[in-house]
Design a protein around this motif. Structure first.
Motif, PDB file in Angstrom:
ATOM      1  N   SER A  67       0.831  -1.213   0.000  1.00 10.48           N
ATOM      2  CA  SER A  67       0.000   0.000   0.000  1.00 10.48           C
ATOM      3  C   SER A  67       0.862   1.259   0.000  1.00 10.48           C
ATOM      4  N   SER A  68       0.300   2.325  -0.553  1.00 16.36           N
ATOM      5  CA  SER A  68       0.966   3.623  -0.675  1.00 16.36           C
ATOM      6  C   SER A  68       1.531   4.075   0.666  1.00 16.36           C
ATOM      7  N   MET A  69       2.804   4.427   0.698  1.00 15.95           N
ATOM      8  CA  MET A  69       3.357   4.889   1.962  1.00 15.95           C
ATOM      9  C   MET A  69       4.217   6.143   1.884  1.00 15.95           C
ATOM     10  N   THR A  70       5.282   6.087   1.121  1.00 13.62           N
ATOM     11  CA  THR A  70       6.236   7.146   1.419  1.00 13.62           C
ATOM     12  C   THR A  70       7.027   7.662   0.230  1.00 13.62           C
ATOM     13  N   GLY A  97       3.967   6.751  -1.747  1.00 10.61           N
ATOM     14  CA  GLY A  97       3.231   7.695  -0.915  1.00 10.61           C
ATOM     15  C   GLY A  97       2.902   8.963  -1.691  1.00 10.61           C
ATOM     16  N   SER A  98       2.163   9.849  -1.051  1.00 17.56           N
ATOM     17  CA  SER A  98       1.757  11.096  -1.697  1.00 17.56           C
ATOM     18  C   SER A  98       2.965  11.807  -2.317  1.00 17.56           C
ATOM     19  N   GLN A  99       2.824  12.167  -3.588  1.00 14.11           N
ATOM     20  CA  GLN A  99       3.941  12.782  -4.318  1.00 14.11           C
ATOM     21  C   GLN A  99       3.927  14.304  -4.267  1.00 14.11           C
ATOM     22  N   ALA A 126       0.864   5.743  -8.736  1.00 11.98           N
ATOM     23  CA  ALA A 126       1.178   7.088  -8.248  1.00 11.98           C
ATOM     24  C   ALA A 126       0.182   7.440  -7.144  1.00 11.98           C
ATOM     25  N   ASN A 127       0.429   8.534  -6.407  1.00  8.31           N
ATOM     26  CA  ASN A 127      -0.446   8.866  -5.279  1.00  8.31           C
ATOM     27  C   ASN A 127      -0.484  10.368  -5.005  1.00  8.31           C
ATOM     28  N   LEU A 128      -1.704  10.888  -4.902  1.00  7.80           N
ATOM     29  CA  LEU A 128      -1.904  12.271  -4.454  1.00  7.80           C
ATOM     30  C   LEU A 128      -3.138  12.324  -3.552  1.00  7.80           C
ATOM     31  N   LEU A 156      -5.916   8.416  -5.905  1.00 10.28           N
ATOM     32  CA  LEU A 156      -6.271   9.653  -5.195  1.00 10.28           C
ATOM     33  C   LEU A 156      -6.755   9.236  -3.812  1.00 10.28           C
ATOM     34  N   HIS A 157      -6.011   9.627  -2.765  1.00 13.67           N
ATOM     35  CA  HIS A 157      -6.447   9.174  -1.435  1.00 13.67           C
ATOM     36  C   HIS A 157      -7.411  10.160  -0.790  1.00 13.67           C
ATOM     37  N   LEU A 158      -8.336   9.578  -0.030  1.00 17.80           N
ATOM     38  CA  LEU A 158      -9.388  10.337   0.666  1.00 17.80           C
ATOM     39  C   LEU A 158      -9.119  10.212   2.151  1.00 17.80           C
ATOM     40  N   ALA A 193      -9.565   5.329  -6.304  1.00 24.61           N
ATOM     41  CA  ALA A 193      -9.823   6.095  -5.072  1.00 24.61           C
ATOM     42  C   ALA A 193      -9.501   5.207  -3.884  1.00 24.61           C
ATOM     43  N   LYS A 194      -8.938   5.808  -2.848  1.00 24.38           N
ATOM     44  CA  LYS A 194      -8.486   5.021  -1.694  1.00 24.38           C
ATOM     45  C   LYS A 194      -8.704   5.792  -0.411  1.00 24.38           C
ATOM     46  N   GLU A 195      -9.174   5.094   0.629  1.00 25.89           N
ATOM     47  CA  GLU A 195      -9.197   5.687   1.969  1.00 25.89           C
ATOM     48  C   GLU A 195      -7.798   5.489   2.571  1.00 25.89           C
ATOM     49  N   GLY A 223      -6.524  -1.645  11.253  1.00 27.01           N
ATOM     50  CA  GLY A 223      -5.060  -1.628  11.237  1.00 27.01           C
ATOM     51  C   GLY A 223      -4.549  -0.269  11.673  1.00 27.01           C
ATOM     52  N   THR A 224      -3.653   0.310  10.861  1.00 30.47           N
ATOM     53  CA  THR A 224      -3.094   1.616  11.180  1.00 30.47           C
ATOM     54  C   THR A 224      -4.210   2.649  11.319  1.00 30.47           C
ATOM     55  N   SER A 225      -4.199   3.379  12.420  1.00 29.83           N
ATOM     56  CA  SER A 225      -5.162   4.464  12.618  1.00 29.83           C
ATOM     57  C   SER A 225      -4.429   5.793  12.454  1.00 29.83           C
ATOM     58  N   GLY A 273      -6.146  -2.295   4.998  1.00 31.48           N
ATOM     59  CA  GLY A 273      -6.522  -1.816   6.313  1.00 31.48           C
ATOM     60  C   GLY A 273      -6.493  -2.982   7.284  1.00 31.48           C
ATOM     61  N   GLY A 274      -5.354  -3.165   7.937  1.00 31.16           N
ATOM     62  CA  GLY A 274      -5.253  -4.176   8.982  1.00 31.16           C
ATOM     63  C   GLY A 274      -5.052  -5.604   8.504  1.00 31.16           C
ATOM     64  N   LEU A 275      -4.855  -5.831   7.202  1.00 32.53           N
ATOM     65  CA  LEU A 275      -4.602  -7.207   6.750  1.00 32.53           C
ATOM     66  C   LEU A 275      -3.263  -7.645   7.339  1.00 32.53           C
ATOM     67  N   MET A 294      -1.108  -4.209   2.138  1.00 33.08           N
ATOM     68  CA  MET A 294      -0.617  -3.999   3.508  1.00 33.08           C
ATOM     69  C   MET A 294       0.349  -2.823   3.491  1.00 33.08           C
ATOM     70  N   ALA A 295       0.289  -1.992   4.511  1.00 35.79           N
ATOM     71  CA  ALA A 295       1.202  -0.847   4.597  1.00 35.79           C
ATOM     72  C   ALA A 295       2.163  -1.046   5.771  1.00 35.79           C
ATOM     73  N   GLY A 296       1.646  -0.843   6.974  1.00 34.84           N
ATOM     74  CA  GLY A 296       2.479  -0.882   8.177  1.00 34.84           C
ATOM     75  C   GLY A 296       3.391  -2.105   8.237  1.00 34.84           C
ATOM     76  N   GLN A 297       2.868  -3.251   7.844  1.00 36.53           N
ATOM     77  CA  GLN A 297       3.648  -4.508   7.923  1.00 36.53           C
ATOM     78  C   GLN A 297       4.836  -4.486   6.972  1.00 36.53           C
TER      79      GLN A 297
HETATM   80  C1  LIG Z   1       4.199   5.368   6.963  1.00 37.20           C
HETATM   81  C2  LIG Z   1       2.905   5.375   6.219  1.00 37.20           C
HETATM   82  C3  LIG Z   1       2.645   6.413   5.304  1.00 37.20           C
HETATM   83  C4  LIG Z   1       1.457   6.442   4.558  1.00 37.20           C
HETATM   84  N1  LIG Z   1       1.285   7.419   3.592  1.00 37.20           N
HETATM   85  C5  LIG Z   1       0.222   7.327   2.742  1.00 37.20           C
HETATM   86  C6  LIG Z   1       0.131   8.184   1.617  1.00 37.20           C
HETATM   87  O1  LIG Z   1       0.972   9.056   1.386  1.00 37.20           O
HETATM   88  N2  LIG Z   1      -0.933   8.036   0.771  1.00 37.20           N
HETATM   89  C7  LIG Z   1      -1.909   7.080   0.995  1.00 37.20           C
HETATM   90  O2  LIG Z   1      -2.825   6.930   0.189  1.00 37.20           O
HETATM   91  N3  LIG Z   1      -1.860   6.290   2.088  1.00 37.20           N
HETATM   92  C8  LIG Z   1      -0.823   6.370   2.943  1.00 37.20           C
HETATM   93  N4  LIG Z   1      -0.729   5.509   4.020  1.00 37.20           N
HETATM   94  C9  LIG Z   1      -1.891   4.652   4.344  1.00 37.20           C
HETATM   95  C10 LIG Z   1      -1.746   3.237   3.866  1.00 37.20           C
HETATM   96  O3  LIG Z   1      -1.620   3.170   2.454  1.00 37.20           O
HETATM   97  C11 LIG Z   1      -2.924   2.345   4.322  1.00 37.20           C
HETATM   98  O4  LIG Z   1      -4.103   2.745   3.677  1.00 37.20           O
HETATM   99  C12 LIG Z   1      -3.151   2.360   5.817  1.00 37.20           C
HETATM  100  O5  LIG Z   1      -1.923   2.453   6.526  1.00 37.20           O
HETATM  101  C13 LIG Z   1      -3.895   1.129   6.294  1.00 37.20           C
HETATM  102  O6  LIG Z   1      -3.173  -0.042   6.011  1.00 37.20           O
HETATM  103  P1  LIG Z   1      -2.422  -0.906   7.146  1.00 37.20           P
HETATM  104  O7  LIG Z   1      -3.424  -1.146   8.224  1.00 37.20           O
HETATM  105  O8  LIG Z   1      -1.977  -2.163   6.429  1.00 37.20           O
HETATM  106  O9  LIG Z   1      -1.255  -0.104   7.638  1.00 37.20           O
HETATM  107  C14 LIG Z   1       0.470   5.449   4.770  1.00 37.20           C
HETATM  108  C15 LIG Z   1       0.711   4.424   5.714  1.00 37.20           C
HETATM  109  C16 LIG Z   1       1.902   4.371   6.430  1.00 37.20           C
HETATM  110  C17 LIG Z   1       2.116   3.253   7.420  1.00 37.20           C
END
Ligand SMILES: Cc1cc2nc3c(=O)[nH]c(=O)nc-3n(C[C@H](O)[C@H](O)[C@H](O)COP(=O)(O)O)c2cc1C
Length: 343
Positions: A67-70, A97-99, A126-128, A156-158, A193-195, A223-225, A273-275, A294-297
């Motif tokens: 998942s989009s992160m950084t 992650g967001s560009q 890509a991500n904005l 496009l994240h929401l 579109a993504k939450e 998952g990540t809050s 989200g929390g997988l 998955m993001a955090g993992q």
């Molecule tokens: C360090 C970090 C940075 C993140 N930055 C973005 C971001 O820039 N754009 C986005 O759409 N989501 C971002 N996310 C959210 C994740 O893509 C994901 O939707 C969210 O963390 C839930 O997934 P998880 O429970 O597996 O962590 C980020 C998550 C993490 C952990």
């Protein structure tokens, strides 16, 4: 010191807080309420179980999404490089992650573009932030984000709640669906579109379908809050307490998948989200998703090394294969028909 942290400081905070603090939602994904029917006589050879798929013109070895992160700082660039190297080796999908940081500070471009450089073949997103469309961003910025990493699609994240609980967030979400619709019409690649961890309701799914998005990543609760992440970044007690209020907010991931499926039955759904493993991804697919993210993992694995990330991906892929085997299905399509029971 400016009152608002610059974007690169924010990115550094996000990585540090996600790695060092407990930022989990108090909700669960809801996937724990579902179980596959075990088949003692699967009539399959495990070696022939096939979790591969094609999506947006790319071939994936398994329905796994980083998942989009950084991006935007040196450390973030290194994490992106490791994630992309691992994604290329295992052949899974990845989002950056967001560009915005690199659009506003072009010297940061390589911390994002490194992904395509080391991963020529992967499905790359890509991500904005969608809300930036209400703050002077338009089709040009979307095209620049896509071109920067030669992306196959734009996410496009929401994140209304994240913006609302942070100091000086961008909180004008009025009229945004029309702007998203405009981008969907003009952009040369699909728009997703993504939450970011609070899920998707039926109402939102319908609105997004009407905008013309090609996929919805539910990024549900469990998952990540992000209100917890913002709580740890809060500059004062008022903002800290505001953010802390929402630790149990959101629509669990399993419910979000079902909401999207009900509201817009033909929509391509990404579950996230929390997988926590390949079993959760397989359950998500059985509920109607095409990919599980998955993001955090993955962040934790990438903080160690590319090898640790590859190892984790191989484990997740194997977990999906063994789930399919023990459920008696040889393909991902097979997972979708009547193998899951709710308890
Ligand atoms: C360090 C970090 C940075 C993140 N930055 C973005 C971001 O820039 N754009 C986005 O759409 N989501 C971002 N996310 C959210 C994740 O893509 C994901 O939707 C969210 O963390 C839930 O997934 P998880 O429970 O597996 O962590 C980020 C998550 C993490 C952990």
């Amino acid at each position: 010191m400016p009152k608002v942290a610059p974007i690169d400081q924010r990115k550094a905070d996000h990585i540090k807080i996600n790695l060092e603090k407990d930022v989990r939602s108090t909700l669960t994904t809801g996937l724990e309420n579902y179980h596959f029917v075990h088949e003692a006589l699967p009539e399959l050879d495990l070696k022939r179980v096939d979790p591969s798929l094609s999506l947006f013109g790319k071939r994936l070895a398994a329905p796994i999404l980083i998942s989009s992160m950084t991006g935007g700082t040196e450390e973030a660039g290194e994490i992106n490089q490791r994630l992309a190297e691992a994604a290329q080796e295992v052949r899974v999908a990845m989002g950056v992650g967001s560009q915005r940081a690199a659009l506003e500070h072009p010297e940061q471009t390589t911390t994002f573009s490194i992904t395509r450089k080391v991963a020529a073949d992967i499905l790359l997103f890509a991500n904005l932030g969608a809300v930036q469309l209400n703050y002077e961003y338009g089709i040009d910025e979307c095209r620049r984000a896509v071109d920067m990493i030669q992306a196959d699609a734009l996410i496009l994240h929401l994140n209304p709640l994240q913006e609302a609980v942070q100091d000086a967030g961008d909180t004008n979400f009025e009229g945004l669906s029309k702007k998203i619709e405009g981008i969907c019409k003009k952009l040369e690649v699909p728009v997703i579109a993504k939450e970011v961890g609070w899920g998707i309701s039926e109402r939102t799914a319908k609105l997004l379908a009407d905008c013309g998005v090609s996929a919805i990543d539910v990024a549900g609760a469990g998952g990540t809050s992000w209100s917890q992440v913002e709580m740890h970044r809060a500059p004062d007690e008022f903002t800290r307490q505001l953010a802390a209020t929402f630790v149990g907010w959101g629509i669990p991931t399993a419910d979000s998948i079902l909401n999207v499926k009900k509201a817009t039955p033909h929509m391509t759904i990404f579950a996230s989200g929390g997988l926590k493993d390949g079993l959760d991804i397989a359950k998500s697919i059985a509920l109607g998703a095409t990919l599980g993210g998955m993001a955090g993992q993955f962040l934790k694995a990438a903080a160690v090394s590319t090898e640790a990330t590859v190892e984790m991906m191989q484990l997740v892929k194997k977990q999906i294969e063994v789930t399919m085997f023990a459920a008696g299905v040889g393909t991902l399509e097979g997972l979708k028909v009547g193998k899951l029971v709710e308890q």
